[in-house]
Scaffold this motif. Structure first.
Motif, PDB file in Angstrom:
ATOM      1  N   LYS A  84       0.836  -1.208   0.000  1.00  0.00           N
ATOM      2  CA  LYS A  84       0.000   0.000   0.000  1.00  0.00           C
ATOM      3  C   LYS A  84       0.869   1.256   0.000  1.00  0.00           C
ATOM      4  CE  LYS A  84      -3.958  -2.123   2.352  1.00  0.00           C
ATOM      5  NZ  LYS A  84      -4.769  -2.175   3.599  1.00  0.00           N
ATOM      6  N   LEU A  85       1.939   1.236   0.777  1.00  0.00           N
ATOM      7  CA  LEU A  85       2.853   2.367   0.812  1.00  0.00           C
ATOM      8  C   LEU A  85       3.496   2.576  -0.556  1.00  0.00           C
ATOM      9  CD1 LEU A  85       4.474   4.567   2.294  1.00  0.00           C
ATOM     10  CD2 LEU A  85       6.133   2.787   2.918  1.00  0.00           C
ATOM     11  N   THR A  86       3.898   1.476  -1.202  1.00  0.00           N
ATOM     12  CA  THR A  86       4.503   1.578  -2.531  1.00  0.00           C
ATOM     13  C   THR A  86       3.547   2.245  -3.516  1.00  0.00           C
ATOM     14  OG1 THR A  86       5.872  -0.385  -2.144  1.00  0.00           O
ATOM     15  CG2 THR A  86       5.527   0.262  -4.432  1.00  0.00           C
ATOM     16  N   ASN A  87       2.282   1.859  -3.464  1.00  0.00           N
ATOM     17  CA  ASN A  87       1.291   2.495  -4.344  1.00  0.00           C
ATOM     18  C   ASN A  87       1.103   3.963  -3.990  1.00  0.00           C
ATOM     19  OD1 ASN A  87       0.890   0.210  -5.863  1.00  0.00           O
ATOM     20  ND2 ASN A  87      -0.995  -0.409  -4.826  1.00  0.00           N
ATOM     21  N   ALA A  88       1.137   4.265  -2.687  1.00  0.00           N
ATOM     22  CA  ALA A  88       1.005   5.660  -2.260  1.00  0.00           C
ATOM     23  C   ALA A  88       2.201   6.491  -2.724  1.00  0.00           C
ATOM     24  CB  ALA A  88       0.874   5.734  -0.737  1.00  0.00           C
ATOM     25  N   ARG A  89       3.342   5.836  -2.887  1.00  0.00           N
ATOM     26  CA  ARG A  89       4.539   6.523  -3.386  1.00  0.00           C
ATOM     27  C   ARG A  89       4.500   6.689  -4.911  1.00  0.00           C
ATOM     28  NH1 ARG A  89       9.195   3.018  -0.127  1.00  0.00           N
ATOM     29  NH2 ARG A  89       9.341   4.296   1.760  1.00  0.00           N
ATOM     30  N   GLY A  90       3.481   6.097  -5.546  1.00  0.00           N
ATOM     31  CA  GLY A  90       3.380   6.188  -7.001  1.00  0.00           C
ATOM     32  C   GLY A  90       3.681   4.900  -7.725  1.00  0.00           C
ATOM     33  N   GLY A  91       3.833   3.812  -6.960  1.00  0.00           N
ATOM     34  CA  GLY A  91       4.152   2.536  -7.571  1.00  0.00           C
ATOM     35  C   GLY A  91       5.637   2.411  -7.851  1.00  0.00           C
ATOM     36  N   VAL A  92       5.982   1.431  -8.669  1.00  0.00           N
ATOM     37  CA  VAL A  92       7.377   1.234  -9.060  1.00  0.00           C
ATOM     38  C   VAL A  92       7.545   1.900 -10.422  1.00  0.00           C
ATOM     39  CG1 VAL A  92       9.228  -0.433  -9.432  1.00  0.00           C
ATOM     40  CG2 VAL A  92       7.356  -0.984  -7.866  1.00  0.00           C
ATOM     41  N   ASN A  93       8.032   3.129 -10.395  1.00  0.00           N
ATOM     42  CA  ASN A  93       8.132   3.932 -11.630  1.00  0.00           C
ATOM     43  C   ASN A  93       6.784   3.993 -12.355  1.00  0.00           C
ATOM     44  OD1 ASN A  93      10.975   4.512 -11.402  1.00  0.00           O
ATOM     45  ND2 ASN A  93      11.371   2.393 -12.017  1.00  0.00           N
ATOM     46  N   GLY A  94       5.739   4.143 -11.570  1.00  0.00           N
ATOM     47  CA  GLY A  94       4.404   4.296 -12.136  1.00  0.00           C
ATOM     48  C   GLY A  94       3.592   3.022 -12.213  1.00  0.00           C
ATOM     49  N   VAL A  95       4.219   1.877 -12.058  1.00  0.00           N
ATOM     50  CA  VAL A  95       3.506   0.599 -12.103  1.00  0.00           C
ATOM     51  C   VAL A  95       3.000   0.268 -10.700  1.00  0.00           C
ATOM     52  CG1 VAL A  95       3.648  -1.860 -12.643  1.00  0.00           C
ATOM     53  CG2 VAL A  95       4.931  -0.202 -14.021  1.00  0.00           C
ATOM     54  N   LYS A  96       1.686   0.173 -10.558  1.00  0.00           N
ATOM     55  CA  LYS A  96       1.094  -0.086  -9.249  1.00  0.00           C
ATOM     56  C   LYS A  96       1.096  -1.582  -8.937  1.00  0.00           C
ATOM     57  CE  LYS A  96       0.003   4.174  -8.216  1.00  0.00           C
ATOM     58  NZ  LYS A  96      -1.359   4.623  -7.896  1.00  0.00           N
ATOM     59  N   LEU A  97       0.916  -1.890  -7.673  1.00  0.00           N
ATOM     60  CA  LEU A  97       0.888  -3.275  -7.206  1.00  0.00           C
ATOM     61  C   LEU A  97      -0.540  -3.708  -6.932  1.00  0.00           C
ATOM     62  CD1 LEU A  97       3.840  -3.199  -4.621  1.00  0.00           C
ATOM     63  CD2 LEU A  97       3.942  -3.418  -7.111  1.00  0.00           C
ATOM     64  N   LEU A  98      -0.804  -4.963  -7.202  1.00  0.00           N
ATOM     65  CA  LEU A  98      -2.116  -5.566  -6.973  1.00  0.00           C
ATOM     66  C   LEU A  98      -1.875  -6.868  -6.223  1.00  0.00           C
ATOM     67  CD1 LEU A  98      -5.207  -5.461  -7.742  1.00  0.00           C
ATOM     68  CD2 LEU A  98      -4.595  -6.826  -9.752  1.00  0.00           C
ATOM     69  N   TRP A  99      -2.761  -7.214  -5.299  1.00  0.00           N
ATOM     70  CA  TRP A  99      -2.561  -8.438  -4.525  1.00  0.00           C
ATOM     71  C   TRP A  99      -3.901  -9.048  -4.144  1.00  0.00           C
ATOM     72  CZ3 TRP A  99      -1.361  -3.519  -3.064  1.00  0.00           C
ATOM     73  CH2 TRP A  99      -2.119  -2.962  -2.012  1.00  0.00           C
ATOM     74  N   GLU A 100      -3.834 -10.329  -3.829  1.00  0.00           N
ATOM     75  CA  GLU A 100      -5.010 -11.047  -3.330  1.00  0.00           C
ATOM     76  C   GLU A 100      -4.537 -12.029  -2.278  1.00  0.00           C
ATOM     77  OE1 GLU A 100      -8.493 -14.113  -4.911  1.00  0.00           O
ATOM     78  OE2 GLU A 100      -7.636 -12.648  -6.310  1.00  0.00           O
ATOM     79  N   GLU A 101      -5.246 -12.074  -1.165  1.00  0.00           N
ATOM     80  CA  GLU A 101      -4.844 -12.906  -0.040  1.00  0.00           C
ATOM     81  C   GLU A 101      -5.579 -14.238  -0.062  1.00  0.00           C
ATOM     82  OE1 GLU A 101      -4.920 -12.298   4.770  1.00  0.00           O
ATOM     83  OE2 GLU A 101      -4.100 -10.662   3.549  1.00  0.00           O
ATOM     84  N   CYS A 102      -4.862 -15.291   0.340  1.00  0.00           N
ATOM     85  CA  CYS A 102      -5.454 -16.626   0.436  1.00  0.00           C
ATOM     86  C   CYS A 102      -4.985 -17.266   1.737  1.00  0.00           C
ATOM     87  CB  CYS A 102      -5.039 -17.475  -0.763  1.00  0.00           C
ATOM     88  SG  CYS A 102      -5.853 -19.095  -0.852  1.00  0.00           S
ATOM     89  N   GLU A 103      -5.911 -17.789   2.506  1.00  0.00           N
ATOM     90  CA  GLU A 103      -5.627 -18.366   3.822  1.00  0.00           C
ATOM     91  C   GLU A 103      -5.093 -19.789   3.695  1.00  0.00           C
ATOM     92  OE1 GLU A 103      -5.254 -18.971   7.842  1.00  0.00           O
ATOM     93  OE2 GLU A 103      -5.808 -17.058   6.925  1.00  0.00           O
ATOM     94  N   THR A 104      -3.874 -20.002   4.193  1.00  0.00           N
ATOM     95  CA  THR A 104      -3.275 -21.335   4.134  1.00  0.00           C
ATOM     96  C   THR A 104      -3.375 -22.087   5.453  1.00  0.00           C
ATOM     97  OG1 THR A 104      -1.036 -20.730   4.871  1.00  0.00           O
ATOM     98  CG2 THR A 104      -1.571 -20.370   2.525  1.00  0.00           C
ATOM     99  N   GLY A 105      -3.548 -21.365   6.560  1.00  0.00           N
ATOM    100  CA  GLY A 105      -3.547 -22.033   7.858  1.00  0.00           C
ATOM    101  C   GLY A 105      -2.216 -22.698   8.179  1.00  0.00           C
TER     102      GLY A 105
END
Length: 468
Positions: A84-105
């Protein structure tokens, strides 16, 4: 033929190796392979979806439920907050990050299922971080097929430091062999030298899993070198029943206890040490057994307990944490509770995310600034991370980390650690910096990776391969 090649590789660095792998270690590898084989295979990531040219996708394999949730949740919170911080900084040279969480236990089969479910989304996973040595074993053979790097910062297979064999595994900034080596160096220093370790007894209380068994080979090798003995004391999942274990410790009276636990096992060990009168000052945990959830419920009873710090400790005053609070939590976008921000495991997750972000940045340096990076390109980026102190300071990690520089052959990139000690209320650094001894570690890595390559009929990558 193969052994001659391996000997040549070792000779290049002026070392020799003739170590064996514990049988239990091999059995765990087979179990992980079975879990991987049972999971339904999907097409490689690039075949499932068209890449979004302005978003890098990262699966988040987490565990917020079960016996390991108190330790898994803060790691995941730090990991996601940094993205989230990376996206708030503008991404990686403009490329934003996307993620999805999955519970492994923290279960290997569920971890593999999560990987299979997420690896092809949004154009394909850029990299994956299993947060489990068992899941890492299971994904090791899948990664080269899917061309998705497996980042295991401070865990996973110790021999995967050898990028010539494990081309897709990245145990960045620390392996369990390195950690165990530092612990032996530390107690040798306390005793007055390695020669003073002769006749000493070290008990290893370990989680009975691939994770817990990882340090055994290193400790046994060091024991042969210095004349101390190692008592192996496995603890069954989830680690709440340890009375028999600590009865053995009470009877054997080891000079030191090394703790390789996770989740509730850690606090249980410390409570049992207190109940049996074993000095906490003589206990040393790995970096996964040295965080706030491990000691906070024990309080003064844990006072004097020591653990490895994988470079960082609790870092509430670091520049990067102040930036997270300002740009993420102050805007109501924090992933977890504000009071845990900067704690040990939160920092571990945050640093793990930072390393993958810098892998993307390095890859962009070759394939195009501001471009979307594939998993295969990400591997090149992770093999060419060069974070000097100036770069780390600029990212907000001044005083938190030492430089990291990877290569095609060295997928760890840094071998520094130190000790911190619980004073009843907080963790404090209590040692100088230590560096894993490559004269001990490198032969083990080369030898064990070589055995894996021979078993799997793999050919070591050459210098020319590394340029691709």
């Amino acid at each position: 033929m193969y052994l001659n090649k391996m000997a040549s590789a070792i000779a290049v660095i002026g070392l020799s190796a003739a170590l064996t792998v514990p049988a239990a270690y091999a059995q765990d590898a087979k179990a992980a392979a079975k879990a991987a084989a049972k999971a339904p295979a999907k097409a490689p990531a690039k075949a499932e979806a068209k890449a979004d040219t302005k978003q890098q996708f990262f699966p988040v394999l987490a565990y917020r439920t079960g016996a390991y949730a108190p330790n898994g949740a803060p790691w995941a919170n730090g990991f996601v907050d940094y993205m989230k911080l990376t996206n708030a900084r503008g991404g990686v040279n403009g490329v934003k990050l996307l993620w999805e969480e999955c519970e492994t236990g923290y279960a290997t089969d569920r971890g593999v299922e999560c990987y299979e479910r997420l690896k092809g989304k949004h154009g394909g996973a850029t990299a994956v971080q299993p947060l489990s040595t068992g899941i890492t074993f299971a994904l090791t053979e899948k990664a080269p097929v899917d061309k998705i790097p497996v980042i295991t910062a401070g865990y996973g297979r110790s021999e995967s430091q050898d990028g010539s064999v494990f081309g897709w595994n990245f145990p960045l900034v620390g392996t369990y062999w390195m950690g165990a080596d530092v612990l032996v160096q530390h107690i040798a220093k306390k005793e007055g030298g390695f020669d003073k370790l002769k006749g000493k007894k070290i008990a290893l209380v370990y989680h009975d899993s691939p994770y817990g068994k990882e340090p055994i080979a290193l400790l046994q090798e060091r024991a042969k070198m210095h004349g101390f003995t190692v008592q192996l004391l496995p603890v069954a999942h989830p680690g709440v029943e340890q009375k028999a274990t600590w009865l053995q410790i009470r009877q054997a009276k080891p000079d030191y206890v090394f703790l390789w636990g996770w989740g509730v096992m850690n606090s249980t060990s410390i409570k049992e040490a207190q109940a049996t009168g074993y000095p906490r000052e003589k206990m040393y945990g790995v970096w996964w057994s040295g965080a706030e959830p491990d000691v906070k419920d024990v309080g003064d009873g844990a006072k004097g307990y020591n653990a490895l710090a994988m470079q960082h400790g609790a870092e509430p005053n670091s520049k990067v944490i102040k930036e997270v609070l300002e740009k993420v939590h102050a805007k109501g976008q924090g992933t977890g509770p504000k009071e845990e921000v900067g704690q040990v495991l939160y920092m571990r997750g945050l640093i793990s995310a930072m390393l993958q972000v810098e892998g993307v940045r390095a890859a962009q340096g070759r394939y195009g600034k501001g471009r979307w990076i594939s998993g295969e390109q990400m591997r090149w980026g992770l093999e060419n991370i060069n974070l000097d102190q100036k770069a780390l300071d600029g990212l907000g990690f001044a005083g938190v980390m030492r430089p990291v520089q990877t290569s095609c052959l060295d997928h760890m990139g840094s071998a520094w650690a130190r000790i911190h000690t619980w004073d009843g209320k907080k963790w404090n650094f209590t040692s100088d910096w230590y560096q894993g001894d490559e004269k001990v570690l490198r032969p083990m890595v080369i030898s064990t990776a070589g055995r894996y390559a021979e078993e799997k009929k793999l050919t070591r990558r050459t210098a020319d391969d590394c340029k691709k």
